[in-house]
Design a protein around this motif. Sequence first.
Motif, short mmCIF file in Angstrom:
data_model
loop_
_atom_site.label_atom_id
_atom_site.label_comp_id
_atom_site.label_asym_id
_atom_site.label_seq_id
_atom_site.Cartn_x
_atom_site.Cartn_y
_atom_site.Cartn_z
N VAL A 97 -16.07 61.67 64.87
CA VAL A 97 -17.28 62.43 65.18
C VAL A 97 -16.91 63.63 66.04
O VAL A 97 -16.12 63.51 66.98
CB VAL A 97 -18.31 61.55 65.91
CG1 VAL A 97 -19.61 62.33 66.14
CG2 VAL A 97 -18.60 60.28 65.09
N SER A 136 -19.63 63.92 61.28
CA SER A 136 -18.61 62.88 61.26
C SER A 136 -17.96 62.84 59.89
O SER A 136 -18.62 63.10 58.87
CB SER A 136 -19.19 61.51 61.61
OG SER A 136 -19.90 60.97 60.51
N GLU A 189 -14.23 56.45 61.40
CA GLU A 189 -15.14 57.58 61.54
C GLU A 189 -14.73 58.46 62.70
O GLU A 189 -14.50 57.97 63.82
CB GLU A 189 -16.58 57.08 61.73
CG GLU A 189 -17.61 58.20 61.81
CD GLU A 189 -19.02 57.67 61.96
OE1 GLU A 189 -19.97 58.39 61.59
OE2 GLU A 189 -19.19 56.53 62.45
#
Length: 417
Positions: free
Chosen positions: A406, A359, A404
């Motif tokens: 991922v 991430s 974030e």
Amino acid sequence: MLRLYFFISLMCLVKSDTDETCPSFTRLSFHSAVVGTGLNVKLMLYTRRNWTCAQVINSTVLGNLNVTKKTTFIVHGFRPTGSAPVWMEDLVQGLLYVEDMNVVVVDWNRGATTVIYNHASSKTKKVAIVLKGFIDQMLVQGASLDDIYMIGVSLGAHIAGFVGKMYNGQLGRITALGYKEPLGNIDFYPNGGLDQPGCPKTILGGLRYFKCDHQRSVYLYLSSLRENCSITAYPCDSYRDYRNGKCVNCGIPQKESCPLLGYYADNWKEYLKQKDPPMTKAFFDTAKEEPYCIYHYFVDIITWNKNIRRGSITIKLSDRAGNITESRINHEPAVFQKYHQVSLLARFNQDLDKVATISLVFSTGSVIGPKYKLRILRMKLRSLAHPERPQLCRYDLVLMENIETVFQPIPCPKLLM
């Protein structure tokens, strides 16, 4: 050639045998520190024949000391309370575990115990003279200066230096724990050599505030004697250059190996012979807890934003077992330009053998104002500790600031490696 190996900037304190039938490290009280003590040097020998029970020796009685083996002297430093160093037993046992040698604890607590530092420092040359007399007798019995190794802590490092000077720099090796300025063939600077992670930052931390940073050098050396932690250091002109990833060429294939902190630093001496003068400063970071190991990766990023972006990257790795490790690469803001590769040095507390997901978070550090995007053409992750591992890539990512992202990486094409 003067062969000195200095470890930098910290240190200080031995739990001796509780068995009364065995000689133990001299224990004094704070009262003794106030009134002062006269110098008395006691040498205690440990070998694999007597791991835990010392044998008192001197220049006329060498005891079980085998002059054909390496002899390591451990010399403690200033003892303002008269207590025994808490790390001594672990250091003795660790040295004997990694090599069959003689380990001699130099107990000069009667002399080092005082509240006035100058009183202790004034006795260091006298301790060195005692040690020279002992080593002279070892030489008469067939020992070699090449097999003499001294580990000095704080004022003990000064004592080791005096002994080395008495033999014109011909001792096999000296390791000094507790000095900032570069003096040796290799000077190691953990976390830049000043504040250490996990140590109190203010006086509210009590006694640990005064001794934790200084004492850390001993515990970092101890970590090198354990099988689960090999701390790699990187020769560099400055801590800033190291943090910016400018000094890690020794870790890539077809280059010389990087020096290891601690006991196995001696393995790097062949490379030092090629330098003029044969001196190197080496930098590294550590975790805040034992065993202190940090694992280095490069994160190579090529962007395709039209405008320059400045900011930091946080990268998180996880494996299929659920282990997660994170690195915030925020030493200095990175500058991302269109089609230019930026190589960021990431430091992780864990080393995941097989990375399942990655991430990324991009941040400009701005609290107010517009949020930016970082358009990544290619991201590549490569391990410095294990360059033989497959490098991992991902293409065409768009990072929304402070969000974030991922993803699962794929092995990089060999042409890109």
